[in-house]
Design a protein around this motif. Structure first.
Motif, short mmCIF file in Angstrom:
data_model
loop_
_atom_site.label_atom_id
_atom_site.label_comp_id
_atom_site.label_asym_id
_atom_site.label_seq_id
_atom_site.Cartn_x
_atom_site.Cartn_y
_atom_site.Cartn_z
N GLU A 59 0.81 -1.21 0.00
CA GLU A 59 0.00 0.00 0.00
C GLU A 59 0.85 1.27 0.00
OE1 GLU A 59 -3.16 0.09 2.83
OE2 GLU A 59 -3.42 -2.10 2.82
N VAL A 60 2.19 1.14 -0.10
CA VAL A 60 3.05 2.32 -0.17
C VAL A 60 2.89 2.99 -1.53
CG1 VAL A 60 5.45 3.10 -0.19
CG2 VAL A 60 4.71 1.37 1.46
N ALA A 61 2.61 4.29 -1.51
CA ALA A 61 2.36 5.02 -2.76
C ALA A 61 3.63 5.08 -3.63
CB ALA A 61 1.84 6.42 -2.46
N SER A 62 4.75 5.43 -3.03
CA SER A 62 6.01 5.49 -3.76
C SER A 62 7.14 5.27 -2.76
CB SER A 62 6.19 6.83 -4.49
OG SER A 62 6.12 7.91 -3.57
N LEU A 63 8.20 4.63 -3.25
CA LEU A 63 9.31 4.25 -2.40
C LEU A 63 10.62 4.52 -3.14
CD1 LEU A 63 10.23 2.71 0.26
CD2 LEU A 63 10.18 0.64 -1.14
N ASP A 64 11.54 5.26 -2.50
CA ASP A 64 12.85 5.48 -3.09
C ASP A 64 13.91 4.71 -2.30
OD1 ASP A 64 13.14 6.88 -0.78
OD2 ASP A 64 13.59 8.82 -1.70
N HIS A 65 15.15 4.90 -2.69
CA HIS A 65 16.23 4.12 -2.08
C HIS A 65 16.40 4.46 -0.60
CE1 HIS A 65 20.33 2.68 -1.26
NE2 HIS A 65 20.12 1.83 -2.25
N LEU A 85 5.28 -7.35 -1.05
CA LEU A 85 5.79 -6.21 -1.79
C LEU A 85 4.98 -5.99 -3.05
CD1 LEU A 85 9.66 -6.83 -1.62
CD2 LEU A 85 8.34 -5.20 -0.26
N ASP A 86 5.01 -4.77 -3.51
CA ASP A 86 4.50 -4.45 -4.83
C ASP A 86 5.55 -4.89 -5.85
OD1 ASP A 86 4.30 -2.30 -7.19
OD2 ASP A 86 2.33 -2.52 -6.26
N GLU A 90 10.23 -4.86 -5.90
CA GLU A 90 11.11 -6.03 -5.88
C GLU A 90 12.52 -5.69 -6.37
OE1 GLU A 90 11.04 -8.99 -4.82
OE2 GLU A 90 8.94 -9.35 -4.30
N GLU A 91 12.60 -4.96 -7.46
CA GLU A 91 13.91 -4.62 -8.04
C GLU A 91 14.74 -3.78 -7.10
OE1 GLU A 91 15.79 -2.44 -12.02
OE2 GLU A 91 13.60 -2.60 -11.74
N ILE A 96 19.48 -3.65 -3.21
CA ILE A 96 20.01 -3.43 -1.87
C ILE A 96 20.56 -4.73 -1.30
CG2 ILE A 96 19.39 -2.80 0.49
CD1 ILE A 96 17.37 -0.85 -0.63
N GLU A 97 19.85 -5.84 -1.55
CA GLU A 97 20.29 -7.14 -1.03
C GLU A 97 21.61 -7.58 -1.68
OE1 GLU A 97 18.32 -11.53 -0.12
OE2 GLU A 97 17.35 -10.15 -1.54
#
Length: 375
Positions: A59-65, A85-86, A90-91, A96-97
């Motif tokens: 439900e997160v609208a937008s996610l950055d690093h 996750l949306d 995933e990418e 990060i992983e």
């Protein structure tokens, strides 16, 4: 006042027997954290650290690093067992992983590390020595070519270097020479007054300044001023690829850049030595007049008999040798600078320190060779 689309964390308690679940909503980007209650989110994440909870980021609208890294750190730098996750997220978490798995190579410490360091230093010394000998040979060949064909020689370059390294250094050498003369005369006068040897002040100042301090002081000032300038000039030409362009056009570095600097300093340094000697002696005269009431007329009349003329010749010979050494050392390190700014600064510093060290060593050699001359 609540900001629209602010990042939030909601802890939900599902039916009995199931674990907690955490739902993230809003905009998880750096600009949103700067406007919202970041401390509340950070406090919530710390309270959830180490707990087995289900995470829902769909439900997160937008996610950055930045936002993803914040969550990743709170998870202990590994994905939780229950994570929703949306597909677009995933990418980001995959990158990060993967970056977290990169390990820097470990250097194995050895008890013989000092031997490796010493060997590297010795090899570097001989490498520099080989380069210096090659440079000297090239300069000798260029000077021979200059003597055979003087009309086509780089007279403008020689003249320009004499102006920059000699004429423009008159001010600083005069000031420092005068002050050194005042200090040396003042300290010597205090000691001589105790033993009633006031008249020998001329001998002390004349021998110390004309034979040793004058040439050495002028050389150190020129090494710090003109030597650094020569190294920086060649280094900038390396960075801007001007040296490569000269080779492409068939212009010799040695004949157009190095040899004029060596010749110019060989001509300018003896004149600077004479100038520095004169300023230092004037400073000594002023101090002697104040401390011991020795007139300048007596000082000038006594100086030729107190200091044999051969000492003056030795001082001039030192000036020629010091000038050539400073130019060679500066050009040597200038040509070895790599095309980056870090190497430019490091090379210039090394050049100045090495030039001053070489000048002092050469002065010691002169003192040994002429130990029985001029007294």
């Amino acid at each position: 006042m609540r900001i629209e689309n602010a990042p939030t964390l909601t802890i939900e308690h599902p039916e009995a027997g199931a674990g907690q679940s955490v739902v993230a909503r809003g905009v998880w980007q750096v600009h949103a954290f700067s406007r919202s209650g970041f401390k509340d989110i950070e406090k919530t994440l710390k309270s959830l650290a180490g707990k087995q909870v289900a995470w829902d980021l769909s439900e997160v609208a937008s996610l950055d690093h930045i936002g993803a890294q914040l969550l990743w750190s709170s998870w202990g730098k590994r994905r939780p067992e229950q994570l929703k996750l949306d597909p677009k997220q995933e990418e980001l978490f995959d990158r990060i992983e993967k970056s977290g798995r990169i390990e820097l190579p470990r250097t194995r410490k050895s008890h013989l590390q000092w031997v490796i360091t010493l060997g590297g230093g010795v090899l570097s010394f001989f490498e520099h020595l080989r380069g210096a000998i090659t440079l000297i040979g090239q300069v000798v060949q260029d000077i021979g070519r200059f003597i055979r064909h003087p009309l086509s020689g780089p007279w403008r370059e020689v003249s320009a270097n004499i102006y920059h390294s000699g004429f423009q250094a008159l001010g600083i050498t005069a000031l420092v020479g005068f002050l050194i003369g005042v200090v040396l005369s003042y300290l010597s006068a205090q000691q001589l007054r105790m033993f009633g040897g006031d008249i020998y002040l001329v001998n002390i100042l004349g021998m110390s300044i004309i034979r040793e301090l004058g040439p050495l002081l002028a050389a150190i000032l020129v090494a710090g001023r003109s030597g650094s300038s020569i190294t920086a000039q060649l280094g900038v030409m390396r960075v801007t690829e001007e040296l490569d362009a000269m080779l492409v056009m068939g212009i010799s570095h040695g004949y157009r850049l190095i040899m004029p600097k060596v010749v110019a300093l060989a001509l300018a340094m003896p004149l600077l030595v004479v100038w520095t000697d004169a300023m230092a002696l004037i400073g000594g005269m002023v101090s002697a007049k104040i401390e011991l009431n020795l007139t300048m007329r007596y000082f000038i009349q006594k100086l030729p008999s107190a200091v044999p003329i051969v000492n003056y010749t030795i001082g001039l010979a030192k000036g020629v040798a010091f000038g050539m050494l400073i130019a060679l050392v500066s050009c040597h390190f200038g040509l070895r600078i790599k095309p980056n700014t870090e190497s430019l600064g490091r090379g210039t510093t090394t050049s100045v320190v090495t030039a001053i060290t070489v000048v002092i060593l050469a002065d010691a050699v002169f003192a040994i060779i002429f130990s029985g001359v001029g007294f």
